[in-house]
Write a protein that holds these residues in place. Structure first.
Motif, PDB file in Angstrom:
ATOM      1  N   GLU A 174      30.141  47.552  19.998  1.00  8.38           N
ATOM      2  CA  GLU A 174      30.745  48.839  18.881  1.00  8.38           C
ATOM      3  C   GLU A 174      28.879  49.804  19.396  1.00  8.38           C
ATOM      4  O   GLU A 174      29.051  50.660  19.309  1.00  8.38           O
ATOM      5  N   SER A 175      28.008  49.147  20.567  1.00 10.67           N
ATOM      6  CA  SER A 175      27.009  50.066  20.965  1.00 10.67           C
ATOM      7  C   SER A 175      27.002  50.814  22.201  1.00 10.67           C
ATOM      8  O   SER A 175      26.605  51.454  22.765  1.00 10.67           O
ATOM      9  N   ILE A 176      28.399  49.760  22.748  1.00 11.58           N
ATOM     10  CA  ILE A 176      29.218  50.635  24.492  1.00 11.58           C
ATOM     11  C   ILE A 176      30.558  52.111  23.922  1.00 11.58           C
ATOM     12  O   ILE A 176      30.877  51.842  23.214  1.00 11.58           O
ATOM     13  N   GLN A 177      29.535  52.483  25.079  1.00 11.13           N
ATOM     14  CA  GLN A 177      30.286  53.882  24.729  1.00 11.13           C
ATOM     15  C   GLN A 177      30.904  53.826  26.758  1.00 11.13           C
ATOM     16  O   GLN A 177      29.486  54.303  27.058  1.00 11.13           O
ATOM     17  N   ARG A 178      32.393  53.833  27.030  1.00 11.09           N
ATOM     18  CA  ARG A 178      32.180  53.989  28.361  1.00 11.09           C
ATOM     19  C   ARG A 178      33.043  54.935  28.541  1.00 11.09           C
ATOM     20  O   ARG A 178      33.541  55.843  27.588  1.00 11.09           O
ATOM     21  N   PHE A 179      32.532  55.504  30.312  1.00  8.69           N
ATOM     22  CA  PHE A 179      33.121  56.265  30.412  1.00  8.69           C
ATOM     23  C   PHE A 179      33.826  55.971  31.918  1.00  8.69           C
ATOM     24  O   PHE A 179      33.139  54.953  32.683  1.00  8.69           O
ATOM     25  N   GLU A 180      34.650  57.328  31.818  1.00  7.23           N
ATOM     26  CA  GLU A 180      35.736  56.876  34.071  1.00  7.23           C
ATOM     27  C   GLU A 180      34.311  56.773  35.091  1.00  7.23           C
ATOM     28  O   GLU A 180      34.667  56.281  35.563  1.00  7.23           O
ATOM     29  N   ARG A 181      33.309  58.101  34.247  1.00  5.60           N
ATOM     30  CA  ARG A 181      32.619  57.883  35.794  1.00  5.60           C
ATOM     31  C   ARG A 181      31.147  57.692  35.261  1.00  5.60           C
ATOM     32  O   ARG A 181      31.100  58.559  34.222  1.00  5.60           O
ATOM     33  N   THR A 182      30.634  57.331  36.656  1.00  5.83           N
ATOM     34  CA  THR A 182      29.346  57.101  35.967  1.00  5.83           C
ATOM     35  C   THR A 182      27.957  58.858  35.451  1.00  5.83           C
ATOM     36  O   THR A 182      27.433  58.668  34.367  1.00  5.83           O
ATOM     37  N   ALA A 183      28.505  59.729  36.585  1.00  2.00           N
ATOM     38  CA  ALA A 183      28.015  60.782  36.250  1.00  2.00           C
ATOM     39  C   ALA A 183      28.158  61.613  34.574  1.00  2.00           C
ATOM     40  O   ALA A 183      27.218  62.447  34.044  1.00  2.00           O
ATOM     41  N   ASP A 184      29.051  61.479  34.032  1.00  2.00           N
ATOM     42  CA  ASP A 184      29.302  61.655  32.883  1.00  2.00           C
ATOM     43  C   ASP A 184      28.589  60.119  31.909  1.00  2.00           C
ATOM     44  O   ASP A 184      28.645  60.820  30.719  1.00  2.00           O
ATOM     45  N   ALA A 185      28.942  59.733  32.132  1.00  2.00           N
ATOM     46  CA  ALA A 185      27.943  58.773  31.107  1.00  2.00           C
ATOM     47  C   ALA A 185      26.285  59.364  31.052  1.00  2.00           C
ATOM     48  O   ALA A 185      25.519  59.738  30.366  1.00  2.00           O
ATOM     49  N   VAL A 186      25.893  59.744  32.603  1.00  2.90           N
ATOM     50  CA  VAL A 186      24.377  60.425  32.417  1.00  2.90           C
ATOM     51  C   VAL A 186      24.286  62.070  31.513  1.00  2.90           C
ATOM     52  O   VAL A 186      22.996  62.115  31.415  1.00  2.90           O
ATOM     53  N   THR A 187      25.336  62.123  32.029  1.00  4.84           N
ATOM     54  CA  THR A 187      25.517  63.664  31.565  1.00  4.84           C
ATOM     55  C   THR A 187      24.795  63.955  29.368  1.00  4.84           C
ATOM     56  O   THR A 187      24.760  63.944  28.966  1.00  4.84           O
ATOM     57  N   ALA A 188      26.333  62.935  29.401  1.00  9.29           N
ATOM     58  CA  ALA A 188      25.484  62.311  27.973  1.00  9.29           C
ATOM     59  C   ALA A 188      24.735  62.114  27.307  1.00  9.29           C
ATOM     60  O   ALA A 188      23.975  62.456  26.761  1.00  9.29           O
ATOM     61  N   LEU A 189      24.053  61.101  28.308  1.00 11.77           N
ATOM     62  CA  LEU A 189      22.493  60.768  28.139  1.00 11.77           C
ATOM     63  C   LEU A 189      21.078  62.446  27.817  1.00 11.77           C
ATOM     64  O   LEU A 189      20.739  62.227  27.837  1.00 11.77           O
ATOM     65  N   VAL A 190      21.626  63.415  29.080  1.00 13.20           N
ATOM     66  CA  VAL A 190      20.725  64.236  29.284  1.00 13.20           C
ATOM     67  C   VAL A 190      21.129  64.918  27.791  1.00 13.20           C
ATOM     68  O   VAL A 190      20.406  65.991  27.245  1.00 13.20           O
ATOM     69  N   ASN A 191      22.134  65.141  27.046  1.00 14.38           N
ATOM     70  CA  ASN A 191      22.595  66.338  26.351  1.00 14.38           C
ATOM     71  C   ASN A 191      22.476  65.063  24.473  1.00 14.38           C
ATOM     72  O   ASN A 191      22.865  65.494  23.828  1.00 14.38           O
ATOM     73  N   ASP A 192      22.038  64.244  24.555  1.00 11.12           N
ATOM     74  CA  ASP A 192      21.869  63.025  24.156  1.00 11.12           C
ATOM     75  C   ASP A 192      22.574  62.980  22.947  1.00 11.12           C
ATOM     76  O   ASP A 192      22.662  62.265  22.096  1.00 11.12           O
ATOM     77  N   LYS A 193      23.783  62.408  23.903  1.00 10.97           N
ATOM     78  CA  LYS A 193      24.674  62.136  22.726  1.00 10.97           C
ATOM     79  C   LYS A 193      24.972  60.519  22.784  1.00 10.97           C
ATOM     80  O   LYS A 193      25.535  59.631  22.203  1.00 10.97           O
ATOM     81  N   ILE A 194      24.256  59.915  23.648  1.00 11.75           N
ATOM     82  CA  ILE A 194      23.678  58.353  24.375  1.00 11.75           C
ATOM     83  C   ILE A 194      22.002  58.044  24.462  1.00 11.75           C
ATOM     84  O   ILE A 194      21.454  59.203  24.984  1.00 11.75           O
ATOM     85  N   ASP A 195      21.918  56.746  23.948  1.00 13.48           N
ATOM     86  CA  ASP A 195      20.556  56.533  24.591  1.00 13.48           C
ATOM     87  C   ASP A 195      20.298  55.886  25.734  1.00 13.48           C
ATOM     88  O   ASP A 195      19.578  56.058  25.824  1.00 13.48           O
ATOM     89  N   CYS A 196      21.006  55.531  26.260  1.00 20.11           N
ATOM     90  CA  CYS A 196      19.961  54.935  27.506  1.00 20.11           C
ATOM     91  C   CYS A 196      21.892  54.666  28.283  1.00 20.11           C
ATOM     92  O   CYS A 196      23.074  54.966  28.154  1.00 20.11           O
ATOM     93  N   VAL A 197      21.549  54.582  29.487  1.00 18.25           N
ATOM     94  CA  VAL A 197      23.135  53.998  30.380  1.00 18.25           C
ATOM     95  C   VAL A 197      22.560  52.787  31.378  1.00 18.25           C
ATOM     96  O   VAL A 197      21.396  53.061  31.483  1.00 18.25           O
ATOM     97  N   ILE A 198      23.206  51.984  31.338  1.00 16.61           N
ATOM     98  CA  ILE A 198      23.293  50.417  32.419  1.00 16.61           C
ATOM     99  C   ILE A 198      23.663  50.526  33.022  1.00 16.61           C
ATOM    100  O   ILE A 198      25.188  50.618  32.598  1.00 16.61           O
ATOM    101  N   ILE A 199      23.523  50.764  34.386  1.00 14.92           N
ATOM    102  CA  ILE A 199      24.010  50.705  35.454  1.00 14.92           C
ATOM    103  C   ILE A 199      23.385  50.407  36.999  1.00 14.92           C
ATOM    104  O   ILE A 199      22.059  49.799  36.378  1.00 14.92           O
ATOM    105  N   ASP A 200      23.600  50.398  38.116  1.00 13.68           N
ATOM    106  CA  ASP A 200      22.976  49.527  38.906  1.00 13.68           C
ATOM    107  C   ASP A 200      22.348  50.166  39.591  1.00 13.68           C
ATOM    108  O   ASP A 200      21.758  51.809  39.655  1.00 13.68           O
TER     109      ASP A 200
END
Ligand code: ARG
Length: 264
Positions: A174-200
């Protein structure tokens, strides 16, 4: 009449023969069974070595203009050279890499791909050529300041990556928000849509360099081995690529490429 039949038959045979011969010169298609022999044919048409990747993963594979570049691309090119093959790269969704290698659509998958037990059930892996570790990108002064803050927060991941697997296991679906592209996950973080990104870790560094106000929390997750994947039945190509890769590791070429992209 008989004579006519004989001529017709001869014509058909000749035509069939010509068609076969014609086919041979066009060998080197990824879906062609002969591609795995890795031999450049007399006609100078190099067989294709098709590689599936997801080119949003700096410094391993990413776009410079229209061109896909990076550590994986350079290593793959050297491997193809050694095998007398022509590298062809397909940029596809990350979660399609393993299935499309499995089905034979692409000869190999190279995408900063971590060797893991579940994946080993569907594909084989080459020798490992690099390592990575999962880290957490957060916003400076944001909702996650330390690893202890992550539980219960919205975590962005790239679909089907090891970051996705770790986050789902540890913090719950329930805490996971999945993105096709990592850049979109980072953009979501920058825009406060999510709280963190787990990545290599290496792509994480690149994203933090490129976006002000982000930082990396180091984790204690296991070090992951990156390797190239192949369809289970394609052991012949795996062995050839593996031999080439081992040579490139032994002679320092792989290290030189990695050092070029990652400040040592
Ligand atoms: N190492 C991670 C994994 O194998 C992430 C790889 C993501 N690669 C990419 N090209 N997007 O799951």
């Amino acid at each position: 009449m008989k004579k006519f039949l004989a001529i017709a038959l001869a014509a058909v045979l000749l035509f069939a023969f010509a068609a076969c011969a014609g086919n041979k010169t066009t060998d080197g298609n990824a879906t062609d069974g002969n591609v795995t022999d890795g031999n450049a044919t007399a006609g100078d048409v190099k067989p294709v070595l098709s590689m599936a990747t997801e080119a949003g993963f700096m410094p391993y594979e990413y776009y410079e203009g229209d061109e896909i570049v990076g550590i994986d691309v350079e290593i793959a090119k050297l491997i193809a050279d050694k095998l007398g093959m022509e590298l062809e790269i397909a940029d596809i969704d990350f979660n399609q890499i393993i299935p499309s290698v499995q089905s034979g659509k692409y000869a190999m998958g190279m995408a900063g791909l971590t060797v893991d037990a579940t994946r080993l059930e569907s594909v084989n892996f080459s020798t490992s050529y690099a390592t990575g570790v999962q880290v957490v990108i957060v916003k400076d002064g944001g909702s996650v300041a330390t690893l202890d803050d992550i539980a219960g927060k919205k975590i962005g991941v790239q679909t089907s990556t090891t970051g996705d697997l770790i986050a789902s296991d540890e913090f719950g679906e329930e805490s996971i928000q999945r993105f096709e592209r990592t850049a979109d996950a980072v953009t979501a973080l920058v825009n406060d849509k999510i709280d963190c990104v787990i990545i290599d870790n290496e792509p994480a560094k690149k994203f933090v360099e490129a976006n002000e106000g982000l930082k990396i929390l180091e984790t204690t997750y296991a070090v992951e081995d990156y390797a190239i994947c192949f369809a289970k039945e394609n052991t012949e190509l795996l062995e050839k690529v593996d031999t080439a890769l081992k040579e490139l590791i032994a002679d320092g070429s792989v290290k030189a490429i990695i050092d070029k992209y990652i400040a040592a």
